[in-house]
Design a protein around this motif. Structure first.
Motif, PDB file in Angstrom:
ATOM      1  N   LYS A  45     -11.742 -17.712 -14.968  1.00 24.58           N
ATOM      2  CA  LYS A  45     -12.610 -16.582 -14.604  1.00 24.58           C
ATOM      3  C   LYS A  45     -12.630 -15.522 -15.707  1.00 24.58           C
ATOM      4  O   LYS A  45     -13.681 -14.965 -16.025  1.00 24.58           O
ATOM      5  N   ASP A  50     -16.209 -20.578 -13.861  1.00 19.89           N
ATOM      6  CA  ASP A  50     -16.295 -20.662 -12.406  1.00 19.89           C
ATOM      7  C   ASP A  50     -14.879 -20.692 -11.847  1.00 19.89           C
ATOM      8  O   ASP A  50     -14.162 -21.678 -12.013  1.00 19.89           O
ATOM      9  N   PRO A  51     -14.436 -19.642 -11.166  1.00 15.31           N
ATOM     10  CA  PRO A  51     -13.054 -19.579 -10.692  1.00 15.31           C
ATOM     11  C   PRO A  51     -12.725 -20.583  -9.591  1.00 15.31           C
ATOM     12  O   PRO A  51     -11.554 -20.789  -9.281  1.00 15.31           O
TER      13      PRO A  51
END
Length: 156
Positions: A45, A50-51
Motif C-alpha cells: 500500500k 493494492d493492499p
C-alpha cells in the motif's frame, strides 16, 4: 547438487487500464508456477499497490518464516525433539532511500515452540541457530535474520 525453480509473471497495461493514472502504472500482476494456484500480487500500500493482495515484501518475509520452520523441524527431528506446536510472528524492516531504492535491513522471527519433553527445552532453543544456518532463504539474504525464540512443554 542444483535445483531449478521457475515462475512466470504476466502484466499488461490493458488489464490495468482502469487503474492507470498519469504518474503511476498499476502494480497488480500475476505470478504463475506450474501446477500451483496463480498468485495475484501488487505493491505494498505504501508504494501505491493494492493492499488486499500479497506484495513482494510479504512474500519474502513469508519465505523466511516458512523456511526457518522447516529447517527447525528437520534439526529437531535429527536431535530427537518432538515438536507438538510451532508458531511465529515475524517482522521485517524495510528502509527506503531518498533515490527510491530500498532494502530490507533486518528480519526478526519470534518462533514459539511447544515440545513434549521438559529436559529438551534448552536444546530446542539452541537449535534455532542451527536451523538458521541451514535455511536456504536466510542463506540467500544480505541482511540479518534474528531470532527471539521461546519454548515450553505442551500440557497434554
Amino acid at each position: 547438487m542444483k535445483h531449478l525453480f521457475k515462475a512466470t509473471l504476466n502484466w499488461t497495461s490493458q488489464q490495468n487500464q482502469n487503474k492507470l493514472s498519469e504518474r503511476y502504472y498499476s502494480k497488480t500482476h500475476q505470478i504463475k508456477i506450474e501446477g500451483k494456484p496463480v498468485l495475484d500480487i501488487s505493491a505494498a500500500k505504501a508504494f501505491k499497490g493494492d493492499p488486499s493482495l500479497y506484495n513482494p515484501e510479504d512474500l519474502l518475509l513469508s519465505s523466511l518464516v516458512s523456511c526457518h520452520m522447516m529447517s527447525y523441524l528437520y534439526v529437531c527431528s535429527q536431535n530427537g525433539i518432538e515438536i507438538l506446536e510451532y508458531s511465529d510472528h515475524a517482522e521485517a524492516i524495510l528502509e527506503v532511500s531518498p533515490d527510491g531504492s530500498g532494502r530490507f535491513v533486518e528480519v526478526k522471527l519470534f518462533p514459539k515452540v511447544k515440545i513434549s519433553n521438559s529436559d529438551q527445552i534448552e536444546l530446542a532453543l539452541q537449535l534455532h541457530q542451527k536451523a538458521n544456518q541451514l535455511c536456504f532463504i536466510a542463506n540467500s539474504c544480505n541482511f540479518s535474520v534474528l531470532h527471539e525464540a521461546s519454548c515450553e512443554v505442551a500440557i497434554i
